[in-house]
Design a protein around this motif. Sequence first.
Motif, short mmCIF file in Angstrom:
data_model
loop_
_atom_site.label_atom_id
_atom_site.label_comp_id
_atom_site.label_asym_id
_atom_site.label_seq_id
_atom_site.Cartn_x
_atom_site.Cartn_y
_atom_site.Cartn_z
N ARG A 135 43.50 -50.33 31.70
CA ARG A 135 42.26 -50.50 30.91
C ARG A 135 42.42 -51.66 29.93
O ARG A 135 41.49 -52.45 29.73
N ARG A 189 41.96 -54.83 31.78
CA ARG A 189 40.55 -55.07 32.14
C ARG A 189 39.82 -55.76 30.99
O ARG A 189 38.84 -56.48 31.21
N ASP A 222 46.73 -45.63 33.68
CA ASP A 222 45.32 -46.00 33.47
C ASP A 222 45.13 -46.68 32.12
O ASP A 222 44.33 -47.61 31.99
N GLU A 223 45.87 -46.21 31.11
CA GLU A 223 45.74 -46.79 29.77
C GLU A 223 46.11 -48.27 29.77
O GLU A 223 45.39 -49.11 29.21
#
Length: 311
Positions: free
Chosen positions: A257, A260, A253-254
């Motif tokens: 992110r 993104r 997820d890091e």
Amino acid sequence: MTVPEELAGQRIDNFLQARLKGVPRSRIYRILRKGEVRVNKGRIKAEYKLQAGDVVRVPPVRTAEQAPAPVVGDQLRQLVEESILYDEAGLLVINKPAGLAVHGGSGVRLGLIEVLRQMFPASPFIELVHRLDRDTSGAIMVARKRAVLKHVQAELRAGRMEKSYLALAAGKWPRGRKVVEAPLKKNTLKSGERMVSVHPEGKPSETRFQVLERFAGATLLAAEPVTGRTHQIRVHAQFVGCPLAGDAKYTSDEVNRAFRGVGLKRLFLHSAVVGCTLPGGQKVRVEAPLSAELESVVSALRAGGDVRTSG
């Protein structure tokens, strides 16, 4: 029913199964054994291969009631129409949008193949030559003739079909790492989610990688799968320590992110080129352009976008 050229070479049992929706396969074999199905007024066996112009007579058979097929909406139909890159000699090449499954099932109401069958109702034969993951975009081949399907799939199995992907990997791809050979094994989690991992008991798998461009915290790659395992490019990239940007399955997820922050909201894996030889010897090579979203991500990285993470 008169057999069109597109279906020449198909076995009669498979031909009937495709047309007698809801009829058990055992019932189809029973009417074949009893001689109730006639081809050119004669009895045939289940393994008989149809010829163009054959006249098939099928007795009345009760079929189970089926829910009506979902209708393709105007917006999806237009999207797929605009994504057709090639349509000649019984072969379609589509620049498949990310998020569109190649076929329905497992909670998916409509896939690419169902959309195409509704778009071309007069075509008696439309089948996928190969597959792409739902989240992967780009060039995918669809056969409109059975002879084309069989020929191109044979090319694929023999390693003569060209397939090249564009992939954005997180981190600094190791210099000199041009080939990844690591066996892959499918696993199904308790949730039902399918995952793939490198495992000594897995199937032999090989991917060739070429660095195209380096950025701060990312590497743009060309990837050519020599074998065709599920999630192969994604898992091989993860195995090297450079998982693909935007991959919800195999990337943290890091890291996602951070990407993104440069506008990436999906997996950056795109089927950029497909190529093959058709039954008549004609060579076909089709390039699928990147979507505006992925082009924008690359532009942001070229402009100095930094996606490095503390990990």
